[in-house]
Design a protein around this motif. Structure first.
Motif, PDB file in Angstrom:
ATOM      1  N   UNK A  58      26.159  34.751  45.182  1.00 48.38           N
ATOM      2  CA  UNK A  58      26.978  35.785  45.818  1.00 48.38           C
ATOM      3  C   UNK A  58      28.006  36.363  44.842  1.00 48.38           C
ATOM      4  N   UNK A  59      28.506  35.527  43.920  1.00 49.43           N
ATOM      5  CA  UNK A  59      29.459  36.020  42.917  1.00 49.43           C
ATOM      6  C   UNK A  59      28.791  37.048  42.007  1.00 49.43           C
ATOM      7  N   UNK A 101      25.624  26.774  44.550  1.00 51.73           N
ATOM      8  CA  UNK A 101      24.615  27.714  44.060  1.00 51.73           C
ATOM      9  C   UNK A 101      24.665  29.021  44.846  1.00 51.73           C
ATOM     10  N   UNK A 102      24.942  28.921  46.137  1.00 54.94           N
ATOM     11  CA  UNK A 102      25.068  30.120  46.971  1.00 54.94           C
ATOM     12  C   UNK A 102      26.274  30.944  46.536  1.00 54.94           C
ATOM     13  N   UNK A 103      27.386  30.269  46.272  1.00 50.29           N
ATOM     14  CA  UNK A 103      28.591  30.964  45.793  1.00 50.29           C
ATOM     15  C   UNK A 103      28.294  31.653  44.466  1.00 50.29           C
ATOM     16  N   UNK A 156      36.404  31.931  38.223  1.00 49.93           N
ATOM     17  CA  UNK A 156      36.172  30.680  38.940  1.00 49.93           C
ATOM     18  C   UNK A 156      34.887  30.729  39.765  1.00 49.93           C
ATOM     19  N   UNK A 157      34.595  31.878  40.382  1.00 53.31           N
ATOM     20  CA  UNK A 157      33.372  31.999  41.199  1.00 53.31           C
ATOM     21  C   UNK A 157      32.116  31.818  40.342  1.00 53.31           C
ATOM     22  N   UNK A 158      32.226  32.109  39.059  1.00 49.68           N
ATOM     23  CA  UNK A 158      31.086  31.926  38.153  1.00 49.68           C
ATOM     24  C   UNK A 158      31.129  30.563  37.460  1.00 49.68           C
ATOM     25  N   UNK A 159      32.297  30.190  36.936  1.00 48.01           N
ATOM     26  CA  UNK A 159      32.394  28.989  36.114  1.00 48.01           C
ATOM     27  C   UNK A 159      32.322  27.683  36.895  1.00 48.01           C
TER      28      UNK A 159
END
Length: 171
Positions: free
Chosen positions: A52-53, A47-49, A90-93
């Motif tokens: 931040x994304x 969730x943090x990634x 990838x940072x979102x999916x």
């Protein structure tokens, strides 16, 4: 040499550490000690990634991008673009598919045991949950391959080509 901004460099390295840590947690969850809260921490980091994304994407869209170094061949420019767009994907999916899976589970979804995170209105029988489970795993392995390629390209620029590509992100 034109460097990336402090914000861009900070987001890059903080996210790199979080992403690598989370991939390690996800892949190693069964071999890690049973008393560790592996999956809740994995979900919190994910969730943090994701947050931040979104921040990183907003930053990227509202600030001038550091140009690629002069003299890069067209194929390398294209590879850099495709790689960076893939990273954003990838940072979102990967976190989103994990969030969808977790929403169908019986355990609460929280952020580092501090507060609950709302779940999507899905059940284990929903097709999106099955798709998300498969996509989460496939995307994670594809992300690992892309990360290896990214590090190899950075090292190629630094060690073999001896240009400033890596130094621009190191600060």
């Amino acid at each position: 040499m034109e460097r990336y901004s402090l914000v861009a460099r900070t987001l890059h390295w903080v996210m790199a550490i979080l992403i690598l840590f989370n991939l390690w947690l996800g892949l190693g969850r069964e071999s890690l000690p049973g008393d560790w809260q592996v999956m809740p921490v994995h979900k919190s980091v994910g969730l943090t990634v994701l947050a931040l994304a979104v921040l990183r994407l907003v930053w990227r869209l509202t600030h001038r991008q550091t140009p690629l170094p002069e003299g890069l061949p067209a194929w390398e420019r294209l590879a850099a673009k495709v790689t960076h767009y893939s990273f954003y994907g990838f940072m979102l999916l990967v976190p989103l598919t994990g969030w969808i899976m977790s929403s169908a589970g019986r355990y609460p979804l929280n952020w580092f045991f501090l507060f609950d995170v709302p779940k999507f209105a899905v059940t284990k029988d929903d097709a999106i949950v099955g798709f998300s489970a498969e996509a989460h795993e496939i995307f994670a392995f594809a992300w690992i391959a892309l990360l290896i390629l990214h590090v190899a390209a950075a090292l190629r620029h630094h060690v073999i080509l001896k240009d400033d590509v890596l130094r621009r992100m190191l600060g």
